[in-house]
Design a protein around this motif. Structure first.
Motif, PDB file in Angstrom:
ATOM      1  N   SER A 102       0.811  -1.226   0.000  1.00  0.00           N
ATOM      2  CA  SER A 102       0.000   0.000   0.000  1.00  0.00           C
ATOM      3  C   SER A 102       0.841   1.271   0.000  1.00  0.00           C
ATOM      4  O   SER A 102       0.297   2.381  -0.015  1.00  0.00           O
ATOM      5  N   LEU A 103       2.162   1.132   0.016  1.00  0.00           N
ATOM      6  CA  LEU A 103       3.065   2.288   0.011  1.00  0.00           C
ATOM      7  C   LEU A 103       3.797   2.380  -1.321  1.00  0.00           C
ATOM      8  O   LEU A 103       4.112   1.375  -1.941  1.00  0.00           O
ATOM      9  N   THR A 104       4.078   3.605  -1.746  1.00  0.00           N
ATOM     10  CA  THR A 104       4.866   3.805  -2.958  1.00  0.00           C
ATOM     11  C   THR A 104       6.318   3.415  -2.703  1.00  0.00           C
ATOM     12  O   THR A 104       6.729   3.170  -1.561  1.00  0.00           O
ATOM     13  N   ALA A 105       7.105   3.399  -3.783  1.00  0.00           N
ATOM     14  CA  ALA A 105       8.526   3.092  -3.638  1.00  0.00           C
ATOM     15  C   ALA A 105       9.177   4.058  -2.648  1.00  0.00           C
ATOM     16  O   ALA A 105       9.917   3.644  -1.750  1.00  0.00           O
ATOM     17  N   LEU A 106       8.912   5.343  -2.805  1.00  0.00           N
ATOM     18  CA  LEU A 106       9.495   6.342  -1.902  1.00  0.00           C
ATOM     19  C   LEU A 106       9.038   6.111  -0.468  1.00  0.00           C
ATOM     20  O   LEU A 106       9.853   6.162   0.467  1.00  0.00           O
ATOM     21  N   GLU A 107       7.767   5.842  -0.271  1.00  0.00           N
ATOM     22  CA  GLU A 107       7.244   5.635   1.079  1.00  0.00           C
ATOM     23  C   GLU A 107       7.826   4.381   1.721  1.00  0.00           C
ATOM     24  O   GLU A 107       8.060   4.350   2.929  1.00  0.00           O
ATOM     25  N   ASN A 108       8.067   3.340   0.918  1.00  0.00           N
ATOM     26  CA  ASN A 108       8.703   2.134   1.455  1.00  0.00           C
ATOM     27  C   ASN A 108      10.114   2.437   1.954  1.00  0.00           C
ATOM     28  O   ASN A 108      10.525   1.929   3.000  1.00  0.00           O
ATOM     29  N   VAL A 109      10.852   3.249   1.207  1.00  0.00           N
ATOM     30  CA  VAL A 109      12.214   3.597   1.610  1.00  0.00           C
ATOM     31  C   VAL A 109      12.206   4.538   2.816  1.00  0.00           C
ATOM     32  O   VAL A 109      13.076   4.469   3.684  1.00  0.00           O
ATOM     33  N   MET A 110      11.202   5.399   2.892  1.00  0.00           N
ATOM     34  CA  MET A 110      11.088   6.324   4.021  1.00  0.00           C
ATOM     35  C   MET A 110      10.712   5.616   5.318  1.00  0.00           C
ATOM     36  O   MET A 110      11.022   6.111   6.414  1.00  0.00           O
ATOM     37  N   LEU A 111      10.066   4.459   5.217  1.00  0.00           N
ATOM     38  CA  LEU A 111       9.463   3.813   6.386  1.00  0.00           C
ATOM     39  C   LEU A 111      10.412   3.630   7.572  1.00  0.00           C
ATOM     40  O   LEU A 111      10.082   4.031   8.694  1.00  0.00           O
TER      41      LEU A 111
ATOM     42  N   ALA B  80      13.483  12.263   6.632  1.00  0.00           N
ATOM     43  CA  ALA B  80      13.170  10.977   6.003  1.00  0.00           C
ATOM     44  C   ALA B  80      12.961  11.102   4.501  1.00  0.00           C
ATOM     45  O   ALA B  80      13.518  10.321   3.722  1.00  0.00           O
ATOM     46  N   ARG B  81      12.176  12.068   4.072  1.00  0.00           N
ATOM     47  CA  ARG B  81      11.872  12.189   2.644  1.00  0.00           C
ATOM     48  C   ARG B  81      13.121  12.495   1.829  1.00  0.00           C
ATOM     49  O   ARG B  81      13.370  11.857   0.794  1.00  0.00           O
ATOM     50  N   ALA B  82      13.910  13.445   2.263  1.00  0.00           N
ATOM     51  CA  ALA B  82      15.105  13.828   1.509  1.00  0.00           C
ATOM     52  C   ALA B  82      16.101  12.672   1.413  1.00  0.00           C
ATOM     53  O   ALA B  82      16.646  12.397   0.337  1.00  0.00           O
ATOM     54  N   LEU B  83      16.323  11.970   2.522  1.00  0.00           N
ATOM     55  CA  LEU B  83      17.249  10.837   2.506  1.00  0.00           C
ATOM     56  C   LEU B  83      16.725   9.717   1.620  1.00  0.00           C
ATOM     57  O   LEU B  83      17.485   9.085   0.872  1.00  0.00           O
ATOM     58  N   ALA B  84      15.431   9.464   1.696  1.00  0.00           N
ATOM     59  CA  ALA B  84      14.830   8.407   0.883  1.00  0.00           C
ATOM     60  C   ALA B  84      14.918   8.739  -0.602  1.00  0.00           C
ATOM     61  O   ALA B  84      15.205   7.869  -1.432  1.00  0.00           O
TER      62      ALA B  84
END
Length: 239
Positions: free
Chosen positions: A107-116, A126-130
Motif C-alpha cells: 500500500s506504500l509507494t517506492a518512496l514511502e517504502n524507503v522512508m518507512l 526521512a523524505r530527503a534521505l529516501a
C-alpha cells in the motif's frame, strides 16, 4: 542493562550457536554448535543445500530469533541479554535487510517504502534521505509507483534502497536474487556490492549460488546444521 563491549570486537560473532525445535519424534537440532566471527567491512557468504540451516542461522545472527544455546554479539551488543524490544532497537540502529521476496509494503509507494524505517526512527529528514537513496539505485522516476506497478528487479532495488537508507553497520541478505532472472539478478548483485563498498557496511549473505558466494571475502559451507569448511576466494584467486 546491556553494556557495549570493547571497540576492537568483531562486527558480528556467533558463539556455539545451537537451535532446536520440537518435532513429532522429539527435539530436532537445526543448528549444532556454530561459531565464527565477522570483521567490520567483511563480506561473508553462507552456502549449503536446502535444510542445511542457512536461513535459521541468519535469523539468529540478526536477532530475529533466539538460540537454544550460545549467543550472538552484534555490533558490540550481546543479543542474549536483550528481550525482543531490545533486539529490535539494535536492529533499527545497526541492521539492514534484503530478502528474496522483497517484503515491500504493497500500500506504500517506492518512496514511502524507503522512508518507512526512517519515519519509524523519528527522522525529520526521512523524505530527503529516501529520495537520495532511491536515486542512487536508479529509481528516482519510479518514486511514486506502487510495488504492483514494478518489475521484480525494480522491487529488489527498492528493497536495497530501504536497507541502505538507515546506513546500517551490518547488512543481511537472504537469497536476494532468488526470485529474479539471471540478468536482473546479476545487476542487483552488482548494485548490492557497489553500495556495500561505498557505505563500508559488513555484508552477510545467504545464497545457493556458489558463483555469487565466491565474490565475497569468505564462504562458509554449511551441512546438517554445522559449518563444514570455510573458503577464502580472494586469497585463492591471488595464489
Amino acid at each position: 542493562m546491556n553494556t557495549p563491549l570493547a571497540n576492537t570486537a568483531p562486527a558480528l560473532s556467533a558463539e556455539q550457536l545451537v537451535k532446536r525445535v520440537d518435532g513429532p519424534g522429539g527435539a530436532l537440532t537445526i543448528l549444532d554448535h556454530v561459531s565464527f566471527d565477522v570483521a567490520t567491512g567483511d563480506t561473508v557468504a553462507i552456502v549449503g543445500v536446502s535444510g542445511a540451516g542457512k536461513s535459521t542461522l541468519l535469523g539468529l545472527l540478526a536477532g530475529l530469533d533466539v538460540p537454544s544455546e550460545g549467543r550472538v554479539l552484534l555490533e558490540n551488543h550481546d543479543l542474549s541479554v536483550l528481550d525482543e524490544d531490545g533486539r529490535a532497537a539494535v536492529r533499527a540502529d545497526h541492521v539492514g535487510f534484503v530478502f528474496q521476496s522483497f517484503h515491500l509494503v504493497p500500500s506504500l509507494t517506492a518512496l514511502e517504502n524507503v522512508m518507512l524505517p526512517l519515519e519509524l526512527a523519528g527522522r525529520d529528514d526521512a523524505r530527503a534521505l529516501a529520495e537520495d537513496t532511491l536515486a542512487s539505485v536508479g529509481l528516482a522516476e519510479r518514486a511514486g509507483h506502487y510495488p504492483r506497478q514494478m518489475s521484480g528487479g525494480e522491487k529488489q532495488r527498492v528493497a536495497i534502497a530501504r536497507a541502505f537508507v538507515i546506513e546500517p553497520r551490518v547488512l543481511f541478505a537472504d537469497e536476494p536474487t532468488g526470485n529474479l532472472d539471471q540478468a536482473t539478478g546479476e545487476h542487483i548483485i552488482e548494485l548490492l556490492f557497489e553500495l556495500n563498498r561505498a557505505r563500508g557496511a559488513t555484508l552477510v549473505l545467504v545464497t545457493h549460488d556458489l558463483e555469487l558466494a565466491r565474490r565475497c571475502d569468505r564462504v562458509l559451507h554449511m551441512a546438517a546444521g554445522r559449518i563444514e569448511r570455510e573458503e577464502h576466494p580472494a586469497t585463492a584467486g591471488a595464489a
